[in-house]
Design a protein around this motif. Structure first.
Motif, mmCIF file in Angstrom:
data_model
loop_
_atom_site.group_PDB
_atom_site.id
_atom_site.type_symbol
_atom_site.label_atom_id
_atom_site.label_comp_id
_atom_site.label_asym_id
_atom_site.label_seq_id
_atom_site.Cartn_x
_atom_site.Cartn_y
_atom_site.Cartn_z
ATOM 1 N N VAL A 183 6.141 -7.742 11.666
ATOM 2 C CA VAL A 183 6.267 -8.786 10.647
ATOM 3 C C VAL A 183 5.133 -9.818 10.738
ATOM 4 O O VAL A 183 4.533 -10.179 9.723
ATOM 5 N N PRO A 184 4.778 -10.334 11.924
ATOM 6 C CA PRO A 184 3.669 -11.297 11.984
ATOM 7 C C PRO A 184 2.352 -10.723 11.460
ATOM 8 O O PRO A 184 1.586 -11.433 10.784
ATOM 9 N N LEU A 185 2.071 -9.451 11.741
ATOM 10 C CA LEU A 185 0.829 -8.861 11.249
ATOM 11 C C LEU A 185 0.870 -8.724 9.727
ATOM 12 O O LEU A 185 -0.115 -9.002 9.026
ATOM 13 N N TRP A 186 2.013 -8.326 9.203
ATOM 14 C CA TRP A 186 2.155 -8.252 7.755
ATOM 15 C C TRP A 186 1.980 -9.626 7.113
ATOM 16 O O TRP A 186 1.343 -9.762 6.060
ATOM 17 N N GLU A 187 2.534 -10.642 7.712
ATOM 18 C CA GLU A 187 2.399 -11.992 7.148
ATOM 19 C C GLU A 187 0.961 -12.471 7.190
ATOM 20 O O GLU A 187 0.480 -13.130 6.257
ATOM 21 N N ASP A 188 0.252 -12.111 8.259
ATOM 22 C CA ASP A 188 -1.180 -12.431 8.330
ATOM 23 C C ASP A 188 -1.934 -11.713 7.208
ATOM 24 O O ASP A 188 -2.772 -12.305 6.509
ATOM 25 N N PHE A 189 -1.624 -10.425 7.035
ATOM 26 C CA PHE A 189 -2.281 -9.648 5.985
ATOM 27 C C PHE A 189 -1.997 -10.239 4.608
ATOM 28 O O PHE A 189 -2.918 -10.399 3.782
ATOM 29 N N LEU A 190 -0.750 -10.568 4.310
ATOM 30 C CA LEU A 190 -0.409 -11.072 2.984
ATOM 31 C C LEU A 190 -1.040 -12.430 2.710
ATOM 32 O O LEU A 190 -1.418 -12.720 1.567
ATOM 33 N N LEU B 126 -1.450 -5.107 -6.667
ATOM 34 C CA LEU B 126 -0.535 -4.377 -5.797
ATOM 35 C C LEU B 126 0.583 -5.276 -5.299
ATOM 36 O O LEU B 126 0.392 -6.478 -5.094
ATOM 37 N N GLU B 127 1.757 -4.675 -5.069
ATOM 38 C CA GLU B 127 2.916 -5.407 -4.550
ATOM 39 C C GLU B 127 3.296 -4.846 -3.184
ATOM 40 O O GLU B 127 3.164 -3.645 -2.930
ATOM 41 N N TRP B 128 3.817 -5.740 -2.317
ATOM 42 C CA TRP B 128 4.044 -5.360 -0.923
ATOM 43 C C TRP B 128 5.472 -5.649 -0.446
ATOM 44 O O TRP B 128 5.744 -5.598 0.755
ATOM 45 N N ASP B 129 6.376 -5.896 -1.370
ATOM 46 C CA ASP B 129 7.740 -6.256 -0.984
ATOM 47 C C ASP B 129 8.407 -5.161 -0.152
ATOM 48 O O ASP B 129 9.094 -5.445 0.842
ATOM 49 N N ARG B 130 8.204 -3.909 -0.554
ATOM 50 C CA ARG B 130 8.866 -2.808 0.157
ATOM 51 C C ARG B 130 8.362 -2.701 1.584
ATOM 52 O O ARG B 130 9.156 -2.530 2.520
ATOM 53 N N GLU B 131 7.038 -2.815 1.769
ATOM 54 C CA GLU B 131 6.469 -2.689 3.104
ATOM 55 C C GLU B 131 6.931 -3.812 4.027
ATOM 56 O O GLU B 131 7.256 -3.568 5.203
ATOM 57 N N LEU B 132 6.969 -5.033 3.489
ATOM 58 C CA LEU B 132 7.409 -6.161 4.311
ATOM 59 C C LEU B 132 8.880 -6.024 4.675
ATOM 60 O O LEU B 132 9.283 -6.297 5.815
ATOM 61 N N GLU B 133 9.687 -5.554 3.722
ATOM 62 C CA GLU B 133 11.115 -5.363 3.983
ATOM 63 C C GLU B 133 11.328 -4.292 5.052
ATOM 64 O O GLU B 133 12.186 -4.432 5.939
ATOM 65 N N GLU B 134 10.540 -3.211 5.001
ATOM 66 C CA GLU B 134 10.652 -2.165 6.008
ATOM 67 C C GLU B 134 10.270 -2.687 7.389
ATOM 68 O O GLU B 134 10.885 -2.311 8.394
ATOM 69 N N ALA B 135 9.253 -3.537 7.441
ATOM 70 C CA ALA B 135 8.855 -4.114 8.727
ATOM 71 C C ALA B 135 9.964 -4.997 9.290
ATOM 72 O O ALA B 135 10.235 -4.981 10.495
ATOM 73 N N LYS C 192 -3.677 0.827 -1.605
ATOM 74 C CA LYS C 192 -3.056 0.103 -0.500
ATOM 75 C C LYS C 192 -3.714 0.486 0.821
ATOM 76 O O LYS C 192 -3.943 -0.383 1.684
ATOM 77 N N SER C 193 -4.010 1.736 0.988
ATOM 78 C CA SER C 193 -4.704 2.181 2.195
ATOM 79 C C SER C 193 -6.086 1.544 2.290
ATOM 80 O O SER C 193 -6.506 1.091 3.361
ATOM 81 N N GLN C 194 -6.788 1.491 1.166
ATOM 82 C CA GLN C 194 -8.134 0.915 1.154
ATOM 83 C C GLN C 194 -8.126 -0.551 1.565
ATOM 84 O O GLN C 194 -8.903 -0.979 2.421
ATOM 85 N N VAL C 195 -7.263 -1.346 0.938
ATOM 86 C CA VAL C 195 -7.298 -2.784 1.196
ATOM 87 C C VAL C 195 -6.773 -3.107 2.595
ATOM 88 O O VAL C 195 -7.235 -4.062 3.245
ATOM 89 N N ARG C 196 -5.855 -2.313 3.103
ATOM 90 C CA ARG C 196 -5.413 -2.509 4.482
ATOM 91 C C ARG C 196 -6.539 -2.205 5.457
ATOM 92 O O ARG C 196 -6.696 -2.878 6.476
#
Length: 301
Positions: A256-263, A278-287, A228-232
């Motif tokens: 949230v907008p940056l996360w949506e751009d990334f996803l 990889l799954e990103w549900d937790r990170e988006l929910e935290e944002a 996750k660190s690598q792909v970010r």
């Protein structure tokens, strides 16, 4: 006492809930090992340090192939200086009761399988502490395919070992003498390598900086966090070059907008293809929760 005792190995590794070898050693899946070969030492170190595993890295070692990455499952051995009565008792026990042949180091190497790494506490003995030479290194390469050895002690025949394909060796020093005046008191038991502790079944990640021992129950979380660190970072480099975001935005907790751009990028970009498991549900929910809580938010993973 018994060498390579399944009951002891299971007792030492209770947090591992996956498949085990016949001797009880944790069998981290091959896919995790494959993915581990693509991460850096620092990416592996961070998740362990944050979980309280602060004695897993040792860098004070020489390396036969400093340009090659080594990954495998640990098979450990602990050696001590010679005491004649102990030496004869244990050597006889291994030969007569367990059917083993040769010297102690041969017992360990004869037990190796694919993707194994020998991890030996040779108590920093180099003179007559040469755990492997050309022949045993060839045997390690043949049995493990992609493995190797970490030896807190010596090796010999380096001019031969450097030409052996499919092996890397981390060691303290070299000497022309053969192994002697030492006794193995444990096989697949906790082994001290410098300032680290390695257990049987640990994932050994050998890099140009040194080796890190990853507990089997933390192997997958470590790989996932590293990936996750690598792909970010890949995404961040691209957007920085495009001038879309500042370094402050990329390095801070993402909104949230940056996360949506990334996803959106993650789901379609060629650069992200190998990371789509990889799954990103937790990170988006935290944002999203951070946005509701106001400024401050969470820290970047």
């Amino acid at each position: 006492m018994k060498f390579d005792n399944p009951e002891d190995i299971v007792q030492l590794t209770p947090l591992w809930e996956g498949e085990r070898f016949e001797n009880g050693r944790p069998k981290v899946p091959e896919d995790i090992l494959r993915r581990m070969r693509k991460i850096t030492l620092e990416e592996a170190w961070g998740p362990l340090w944050n979980r309280g595993y602060k004695n897993q890295f040792e860098g004070d070692l020489r390396i036969v192939h400093p340009d090659k990455i080594m990954v495998g499952r640990a098979v450990t051995a602990v050696m001590v200086p010679l005491r004649p009565d102990l030496h004869e008792t244990l050597l006889k026990y291994g030969h007569e009761r367990e059917g083993r042949r040769g010297f102690f180091n041969q017992w360990v190497i004869d037990s190796l399988g694919e993707d194994d790494v020998v991890v030996v506490d040779m108590y920093d003995k180099i003179y007559q502490g040469t755990y492997v030479g050309g022949n045993l290194s060839t045997a390690i390469a043949t049995r493990t395919k992609r493995g190797g050895a970490v030896i807190w002690g010596g090796i010999r025949d380096i001019q031969q070992i450097v030409h052996i394909d499919g092996i890397n060796v981390y060691y303290r020093g070299s000497d022309p003498t053969a192994i002697g005046d030492c006794t193995m008191v444990g096989m697949n038991v906790p082994a001290r390598i410098g300032r680290t502790v390695c257990l049987p079944g640990d994932v050994v990640l050998g890099t140009p900086s040194g080796v890190i021992f990853i507990p089997p129950h933390l192997a997958e979380p470590t790989v996932v966090q590293a990936e996750k660190s690598q792909v970010r970072d890949v995404f961040g480099f691209i957007r920085l070059k495009e001038g879309v975001y500042t370094t402050a935005q990329i390095d801070a907790a993402w909104n949230v907008p940056l996360w949506e751009d990334f996803l959106g990028w993650f789901g379609s970009a060629e650069e992200a293809a190998e990371y789509r498991h990889l799954e990103w549900d937790r990170e988006l929910e935290e944002a999203r929760n951070s946005a509701h809580d106001g400024p401050g938010g969470s820290v970047r993973l």
